[in-house]
Enzyme design. Structure first.
Site, PDB file in Angstrom:
ATOM      1  N   ASP A   1       6.032  -0.406  -6.544  1.00 49.75           N
ATOM      2  CA  ASP A   1       3.844  -0.406  -7.071  1.00 49.75           C
ATOM      3  C   ASP A   1       3.475   0.007  -6.778  1.00 49.75           C
ATOM      4  O   ASP A   1       2.800   0.130  -7.397  1.00 49.75           O
ATOM      5  CB  ASP A   1       3.928  -2.023  -6.811  1.00 49.75           C
ATOM      6  CG  ASP A   1       3.118  -2.374  -8.081  1.00 49.75           C
ATOM      7  OD1 ASP A   1       3.644  -2.809  -9.312  1.00 49.75           O
ATOM      8  OD2 ASP A   1       2.516  -3.352  -7.700  1.00 49.75           O
TER       9      ASP A   1
ATOM     10  N   GLU B   1      -1.806   7.449  -5.922  1.00 46.25           N
ATOM     11  CA  GLU B   1      -1.740   6.575  -7.169  1.00 46.25           C
ATOM     12  C   GLU B   1      -2.660   7.010  -7.633  1.00 46.25           C
ATOM     13  O   GLU B   1      -2.658   7.342  -8.772  1.00 46.25           O
ATOM     14  CB  GLU B   1      -1.417   5.311  -7.216  1.00 46.25           C
ATOM     15  CG  GLU B   1      -2.657   4.830  -5.846  1.00 46.25           C
ATOM     16  CD  GLU B   1      -2.309   3.435  -6.227  1.00 46.25           C
ATOM     17  OE1 GLU B   1      -2.704   1.818  -6.434  1.00 46.25           O
ATOM     18  OE2 GLU B   1      -0.849   3.272  -5.407  1.00 46.25           O
TER      19      GLU B   1
ATOM     20  N   ARG C   1       0.901  -1.048   0.347  1.00 42.95           N
ATOM     21  CA  ARG C   1       0.194  -0.053  -0.118  1.00 42.95           C
ATOM     22  C   ARG C   1       0.966   1.015  -0.046  1.00 42.95           C
ATOM     23  O   ARG C   1       1.924   1.031   0.795  1.00 42.95           O
ATOM     24  CB  ARG C   1      -0.983  -0.022   1.378  1.00 42.95           C
ATOM     25  CG  ARG C   1      -1.951  -0.770   1.081  1.00 42.95           C
ATOM     26  CD  ARG C   1      -3.474  -0.357  -0.079  1.00 42.95           C
ATOM     27  NE  ARG C   1      -4.064  -1.996  -0.428  1.00 42.95           N
ATOM     28  CZ  ARG C   1      -3.860  -2.342  -0.556  1.00 42.95           C
ATOM     29  NH1 ARG C   1      -3.310  -2.951  -1.833  1.00 42.95           N
ATOM     30  NH2 ARG C   1      -5.249  -3.704  -0.509  1.00 42.95           N
TER      31      ARG C   1
ATOM     32  N   HIS D   1       1.191  -0.365 -10.214  1.00 46.24           N
ATOM     33  CA  HIS D   1      -0.177  -0.887  -9.350  1.00 46.24           C
ATOM     34  C   HIS D   1      -0.785  -2.412 -10.460  1.00 46.24           C
ATOM     35  O   HIS D   1      -1.761  -3.061 -10.062  1.00 46.24           O
ATOM     36  CB  HIS D   1      -0.986  -0.229  -9.215  1.00 46.24           C
ATOM     37  CG  HIS D   1      -1.662  -1.047  -7.655  1.00 46.24           C
ATOM     38  ND1 HIS D   1      -2.299  -0.427  -6.546  1.00 46.24           N
ATOM     39  CD2 HIS D   1      -1.908  -2.044  -7.697  1.00 46.24           C
ATOM     40  CE1 HIS D   1      -2.453  -0.721  -5.497  1.00 46.24           C
ATOM     41  NE2 HIS D   1      -2.524  -1.934  -6.088  1.00 46.24           N
TER      42      HIS D   1
END
Length: 344
Positions: free
Chosen positions: A254, A259, A230, A291
């Site tokens: 990631d 985001e 997260r 992600h």
């Protein structure tokens, strides 16, 4: 059952269309994210299906309830973006708890390898006919210490891969359970001893911004930081300071705490207004992916099947095994789910 499916990508449609004929359901796909401006699209539906970056605040929950929708089907594991206080006793929330722990663990390893051997930089060089290898020196993973924060399914698979590489594994978990060949330590000890730190824990009040300036200052100089969990586990401005001071030697991300405005979308013809994200992308020793750690064929199939099975269970009045519970007002010993198959 009519399903309003938000934040649709081509791979979503392909994976869900593969199974939908097996169910008494119809899906209406919307490319828009679910938020206050788009929630009206769910009118005349029985179920709203949302993803990790959809907005599920009190306003959206109230609008869904006003439309008569009683089931929110998350096609993701995370649920910290849902206002459960607003949803309780009004909107059932189900999720996909584990679609492919292998996918996420393997992506974390991929970030490690790419950052260490600088393959992302080498790719750009050779595409430009530059075959110089200066500045691409890495190190052997064998014998190095990796600190793993969070030892759930993903963390354990990541640990197994690291052990296969001949690495020493130390770990921290709020609720540790014995893992062969792994030493559990306190966070301070993990920070100080690790050559690589990988985050595999959920976002909670306790873990929010756990990687901040105080944590970074305890880390070994030149440490590699990997985050596939997260975004808000990491205080990004403090991470940038750590990169500038070279306390952080490299970072593979990631996820990013802000985001939702950018990830999963194409901004290649536009400038990025988020100064912090733009700064991150300017570091040659930072590798950001959008992600995508979950994105394997196996994971997409599991997401589609589990989501549709969750909806089917609700449709047939069966136990909602993947329902997210907000709280039990009468205590866990009198949980209504044991009698009715759902929280309320």
């Amino acid at each position: 059952m009519k399903i309003a499916f938000f934040d649709t990508k081509p791979y979503d449609r392909q994976s869900f269309d593969q199974y939908i004929d097996q169910y008494d359901m119809k899906i209406k796909y919307f490319e828009s994210k679910l938020n206050e401006d788009t929630v009206a699209l769910a009118a005349h539906s029985d179920v709203a299906c949302a993803f990790v970056n959809d907005t599920l605040n009190e306003s959206v929950v109230n609008a869904l309830v006003d439309m008569g929708i009683k089931l929110l089907a998350l096609r993701c594991a995370g649920y910290n973006h849902v206002d459960f206080k607003a949803a309780y006793n009004r909107l059932h929330v189900v999720r996909v708890p584990a679609y492919s722990p292998y996918a996420v663990a393997e992506h974390a390893i991929a970030l490690m390898f790419s950052l260490n051997r600088k393959t992302h930089r080498a790719y750009v060089r050779t595409r430009d006919n530059n075959f110089n290898i200066n500045g691409l020196t890495g190190f052997d993973f064998h014998g190095k210490t990796v600190g793993v924060i969070g030892t759930g399914k993903i963390g354990r698979i990541f640990i197994d891969i690291c052990k296969g590489l001949g690495m020493k594994v130390i770990a921290y978990d709020m609720y540790p359970s014995e893992i062969e060949g792994v030493e559990f330590v306190e966070l301070a000890s993990l920070y100080q001893a690790s050559d690589i730190i990988s985050l595999h824990c959920p976002l909670t009040k306790e873990t929010h911004y756990m990687i901040d300036d105080h944590a970074i200052q305890q880390m070994k100089e030149g440490v590699m930081l990997i985050n596939t969990s997260r975004g808000a586990l990491v205080q990004t401005e403090h991470l940038i300071d750590g990169l500038k001071s070279k306390r952080i030697g490299s970072a593979g991300l990631d996820v990013y705490e802000e985001e939702s405005e950018y990830f999963f979308e194409d901004f290649s013809s536009e400038s990025i207004d988020d100064d912090i994200l733009a700064r991150l992308l300017s570091f040659s020793n930072v590798l950001v992916t959008s992600h995508q750690a979950f994105l394997t064929r196996e994971a997409l199939s599991n997401i589609a099947e589990t989501t549709l099975e969750n909806i089917k269970a609700y449709q047939e009045g069966k136990l909602l095994v993947n329902e997210v519970c907000y709280h039990c007002p009468e205590g866990p010993s009198k949980c209504k789910k044991k009698e009715t198959g759902r929280c309320w």
